[in-house]
Design a protein around this motif. Structure first.
Motif, PDB file in Angstrom:
ATOM      1  N   LEU A  31       0.831  -1.209   0.000  1.00 50.86           N
ATOM      2  CA  LEU A  31       0.000   0.000   0.000  1.00 50.86           C
ATOM      3  C   LEU A  31       0.862   1.253   0.000  1.00 50.86           C
ATOM      4  O   LEU A  31       0.594   2.214  -0.729  1.00 50.86           O
ATOM      5  N   TYR A  35       0.735   4.138  -2.770  1.00 50.73           N
ATOM      6  CA  TYR A  35       0.386   5.507  -2.395  1.00 50.73           C
ATOM      7  C   TYR A  35       1.490   6.486  -2.786  1.00 50.73           C
ATOM      8  O   TYR A  35       1.216   7.633  -3.160  1.00 50.73           O
ATOM      9  N   ARG A  59      -4.576  -1.557  -5.598  1.00 52.82           N
ATOM     10  CA  ARG A  59      -4.657  -0.649  -4.451  1.00 52.82           C
ATOM     11  C   ARG A  59      -6.031  -0.697  -3.813  1.00 52.82           C
ATOM     12  O   ARG A  59      -6.166  -0.715  -2.580  1.00 52.82           O
ATOM     13  N   LEU A  62      -6.359  -3.811  -1.665  1.00 53.33           N
ATOM     14  CA  LEU A  62      -5.592  -3.684  -0.424  1.00 53.33           C
ATOM     15  C   LEU A  62      -6.274  -2.717   0.535  1.00 53.33           C
ATOM     16  O   LEU A  62      -6.347  -2.958   1.749  1.00 53.33           O
ATOM     17  N   GLU A  63      -6.781  -1.618   0.008  1.00 47.02           N
ATOM     18  CA  GLU A  63      -7.479  -0.640   0.843  1.00 47.02           C
ATOM     19  C   GLU A  63      -8.732  -1.232   1.480  1.00 47.02           C
ATOM     20  O   GLU A  63      -9.019  -0.974   2.660  1.00 47.02           O
ATOM     21  N   ASN A 195      -0.024   5.140   6.016  1.00 45.60           N
ATOM     22  CA  ASN A 195      -1.016   4.716   5.027  1.00 45.60           C
ATOM     23  C   ASN A 195      -2.415   5.212   5.365  1.00 45.60           C
ATOM     24  O   ASN A 195      -3.228   5.481   4.471  1.00 45.60           O
ATOM     25  N   LEU A 199      -4.897   6.907   2.735  1.00 43.96           N
ATOM     26  CA  LEU A 199      -6.202   6.292   2.493  1.00 43.96           C
ATOM     27  C   LEU A 199      -7.310   7.319   2.633  1.00 43.96           C
ATOM     28  O   LEU A 199      -8.171   7.467   1.744  1.00 43.96           O
TER      29      LEU A 199
END
Length: 314
Positions: A31, A35, A59, A62-63, A195, A199
């Motif tokens: 991540l 990012y 992504r 994973l988020e 992260n 996010l």
């Protein structure tokens, strides 16, 4: 990184993402790398990959895993701003779990250096992820957020940008102040704290959570910075090291009032339905900071490095 540099597709099994430990290094590092394409990118990686649909698809997966883990860990998250922030406005009686208290009272120089190396992954991009929320705000909330960010970016002076002040701190501690220098040594609990900001910042739907996160940081910054300034002074870390935290004691005490009354107040006046999101952003920030503090203290209490590999001697 091989897929990023080559321009090829990321190779992974969908089931591996679904089964990945949301707190583990594999997911958090992946991540972080994805990012970073939205920040400064990487040498040898085409800037166009920032919006590569295959990378964005990975992504998103994973988020989703990370966000689900956060909500699972916070089943009783406060639903109002008052409930979320009230405990943060009172100095805890028991500071035994506080990293800043430990560093103030008994921290050793090597621990100060580790702490700075850990925090460098955020502080060298300090305030950057929070800027993403500005175009998503209006009126009072927007004006107040920009006013705070103006201070974070040095009020027009490059040498006063908070990221530069932290780079100066690192130099005082004998650390390399290059952007991202200590990524390879960062453990998963630290990556998760950075992260979280990305996010929240990259998703307009999470703008309330980003404001909650930002407010949590500002509300808790001044007391912790006061302790860390004393820690730097006690250990003779150097004037720039002490100054970084001394600067935050005064600035963030003012920012705390502005962010609670005008940023949060303005946002909820315009969009009252976002109150639960603001509370969630605050609670998620506290959760990840507590997880990081536990990781660091457990390592230090055993006399071990809290990094993936110890720092070289200065």
């Amino acid at each position: 990184m091989k897929a990023l540099r080559s321009g090829g597709l990321p190779v992974y099994a969908t089931s591996s993402v679904l089964k990945a430990d949301p707190w583990g290094e594999d997911l958090q590092l992946a991540l972080y790398l994805l990012y970073e394409l939205h920040y400064r990118g990487f040498d040898g990686v085409d800037d166009e990959r920032e919006w590569d649909p295959d990378l964005l698809r990975l992504r998103q997966a994973l988020e989703t895993r990370f966000l689900h883990a956060l909500r699972t860990e916070l089943p009783d998250v406060p639903r109002t701003v008052e409930e979320a922030f009230a405990p943060l406005l009172v100095e805890p009686v028991d500071l035994s779990g506080s990293l800043s208290h430990h560093l103030e009272t008994e921290g050793e120089p090597w621990q100060l250096r580790e702490y700075a190396a850990l925090r460098s992954l955020y502080h060298l991009k300090e305030a950057d992820p929070h800027l993403w929320v500005v175009p998503r705000l209006t009126g009072t909330a927007k004006a107040a957020m920009v006013a705070i960010e103006y201070d974070e970016f040095g009020a027009g002076r490059a040498d006063r940008i908070h990221a530069q002040l932290f780079a100066d701190l690192m130099a005082d501690l004998g650390l390399d102040p290059s952007y991202g220098r200590y990524l390879d040594q960062a453990p998963a609990p630290l990556l998760a704290t950075v992260n979280l900001m990305s996010l929240f910042g990259l998703h307009r739907a999470l703008r309330g959570a980003l404001v909650g996160h930002f407010a949590c940081v500002e509300v808790t910054s001044s007391p912790g910075s006061r302790r860390l300034a004393k820690a730097m002074r006690r250990c003779g870390a150097g004037p720039a090291a002490e100054h970084f935290y001394a600067e935050h004691v005064e600035a963030d005490a003012v920012h705390e009032q502005v962010v609670r009354r005008e940023v949060i107040g303005g946002l909820l006046a315009d969009e009252p339905r976002l109150e639960e999101d603001v509370a969630f952003g605050c609670a998620a920030t506290v959760l990840l900071e507590d997880r990081l503090a536990t990781h660091v203290r457990q390592a230090w209490d055993r006399g071990h490095s809290a990094l993936r590999s110890p720092l070289p001697q200065p």
